[in-house]
Enzyme design. Sequence first.
Site, PDB file in Angstrom:
ATOM      1  N   GLY A  46       0.836  -1.194   0.000  1.00 46.82           N
ATOM      2  CA  GLY A  46       0.000   0.000   0.000  1.00 46.82           C
ATOM      3  C   GLY A  46       0.870   1.243   0.000  1.00 46.82           C
ATOM      4  O   GLY A  46       2.058   1.177   0.320  1.00 46.82           O
ATOM      5  N   GLN A  51       3.150  10.034   1.325  1.00 51.56           N
ATOM      6  CA  GLN A  51       4.446   9.343   1.258  1.00 51.56           C
ATOM      7  C   GLN A  51       5.193   9.701  -0.026  1.00 51.56           C
ATOM      8  O   GLN A  51       6.375   9.394  -0.168  1.00 51.56           O
ATOM      9  CB  GLN A  51       4.252   7.827   1.275  1.00 51.56           C
ATOM     10  CG  GLN A  51       3.901   7.263   2.630  1.00 51.56           C
ATOM     11  CD  GLN A  51       3.796   5.753   2.550  1.00 51.56           C
ATOM     12  OE1 GLN A  51       2.771   5.220   2.157  1.00 51.56           O
ATOM     13  NE2 GLN A  51       4.873   5.058   2.896  1.00 51.56           N
ATOM     14  N   CYS A  93       6.827  -0.602   6.049  1.00 48.93           N
ATOM     15  CA  CYS A  93       6.335   0.639   5.451  1.00 48.93           C
ATOM     16  C   CYS A  93       7.380   1.102   4.448  1.00 48.93           C
ATOM     17  O   CYS A  93       8.576   1.071   4.741  1.00 48.93           O
ATOM     18  CB  CYS A  93       6.144   1.682   6.547  1.00 48.93           C
ATOM     19  SG  CYS A  93       5.625   3.290   5.918  1.00 48.93           S
ATOM     20  N   LEU A  94       6.919   1.520   3.263  1.00 50.85           N
ATOM     21  CA  LEU A  94       7.882   1.932   2.236  1.00 50.85           C
ATOM     22  C   LEU A  94       8.683   3.164   2.651  1.00 50.85           C
ATOM     23  O   LEU A  94       9.747   3.421   2.109  1.00 50.85           O
ATOM     24  CB  LEU A  94       7.154   2.190   0.913  1.00 50.85           C
ATOM     25  CG  LEU A  94       6.541   0.942   0.258  1.00 50.85           C
ATOM     26  CD1 LEU A  94       5.793   1.318  -1.002  1.00 50.85           C
ATOM     27  CD2 LEU A  94       7.613  -0.095  -0.054  1.00 50.85           C
ATOM     28  N   HIS A 135      -3.146   1.002   8.089  1.00 52.88           N
ATOM     29  CA  HIS A 135      -1.814   1.588   7.958  1.00 52.88           C
ATOM     30  C   HIS A 135      -1.848   2.823   7.044  1.00 52.88           C
ATOM     31  O   HIS A 135      -1.280   3.868   7.370  1.00 52.88           O
ATOM     32  CB  HIS A 135      -0.860   0.513   7.416  1.00 52.88           C
ATOM     33  CG  HIS A 135       0.554   0.959   7.232  1.00 52.88           C
ATOM     34  ND1 HIS A 135       1.590   0.509   8.017  1.00 52.88           N
ATOM     35  CD2 HIS A 135       1.109   1.814   6.341  1.00 52.88           C
ATOM     36  CE1 HIS A 135       2.722   1.084   7.623  1.00 52.88           C
ATOM     37  NE2 HIS A 135       2.453   1.873   6.590  1.00 52.88           N
ATOM     38  N   GLU A 136      -2.530   2.692   5.889  1.00 53.21           N
ATOM     39  CA  GLU A 136      -2.524   3.795   4.907  1.00 53.21           C
ATOM     40  C   GLU A 136      -3.393   4.976   5.347  1.00 53.21           C
ATOM     41  O   GLU A 136      -3.020   6.132   5.132  1.00 53.21           O
ATOM     42  CB  GLU A 136      -2.964   3.295   3.523  1.00 53.21           C
ATOM     43  CG  GLU A 136      -2.105   2.181   2.926  1.00 53.21           C
ATOM     44  CD  GLU A 136      -0.605   2.425   2.982  1.00 53.21           C
ATOM     45  OE1 GLU A 136      -0.165   3.595   2.944  1.00 53.21           O
ATOM     46  OE2 GLU A 136       0.149   1.444   3.091  1.00 53.21           O
ATOM     47  N   HIS A 139      -1.446   7.019   7.646  1.00 52.89           N
ATOM     48  CA  HIS A 139      -0.512   7.910   6.941  1.00 52.89           C
ATOM     49  C   HIS A 139      -1.175   9.246   6.616  1.00 52.89           C
ATOM     50  O   HIS A 139      -0.580  10.307   6.809  1.00 52.89           O
ATOM     51  CB  HIS A 139      -0.060   7.271   5.617  1.00 52.89           C
ATOM     52  CG  HIS A 139       1.178   6.440   5.730  1.00 52.89           C
ATOM     53  ND1 HIS A 139       2.374   6.947   6.189  1.00 52.89           N
ATOM     54  CD2 HIS A 139       1.421   5.148   5.413  1.00 52.89           C
ATOM     55  CE1 HIS A 139       3.292   5.985   6.158  1.00 52.89           C
ATOM     56  NE2 HIS A 139       2.735   4.881   5.701  1.00 52.89           N
TER      57      HIS A 139
HETATM   58 NI    NI Z   1       3.531   3.014   5.278  1.00 50.01          NI
END
Ligand code: NI
Length: 168
Positions: A46, A51, A93-94, A135-136, A139
């Site tokens: 995701g 981000q 997480c990216l 999670h997203e 963000h």
């Molecule tokens: Ni993330």
Amino acid sequence: MPFLEIVTYPNPILRKVAQPVKEINDEVVRISKDMVERMRLARGAGLAANQCGINMRIIVLESNLKKDRDPLIVLNPVIVEKDREEVVEEEGCLSFPKYFEHIGRSRKVYVKGIDLDGKELSIECEDHLARAFQHEVDHLNGVLFIDYLSPVKRTLFKKRYVTPKSIK
Ligand code: NI
């Protein structure tokens, strides 16, 4: 190649609350599709627009782990309901390359949002997809998965985490 790049922790944009999408124009479509491409190149489950340094409430998610189904693009997502039952699982997480932690999340969520055609979405999901949604959406609210760590683990995180120069 996607034009968007992923920003990494501790970039302050990750702490900003993203603004709602008011109009689905060419820019929103272009950004959303580029986010999907970027997520897939980075092998993420995701990605949230902030981000990528974009201050808009857009998230993209893999609808299943095999990536054989179309990814989900959700504008202005809201978690309407969360199951009380929590599951603790490893999460990454990216924006935190090579860092993983066990985080508790609701097993099941009910999400509302809009797709790129302006159609209202109602999604009930569980397990991996429910985790990704939580999670997203976090963000978009400036919340990061490290915020759920215990004080001890938080200290370990600070010791272990190496800020990357950039991520391609
Ligand atoms: Ni993330």
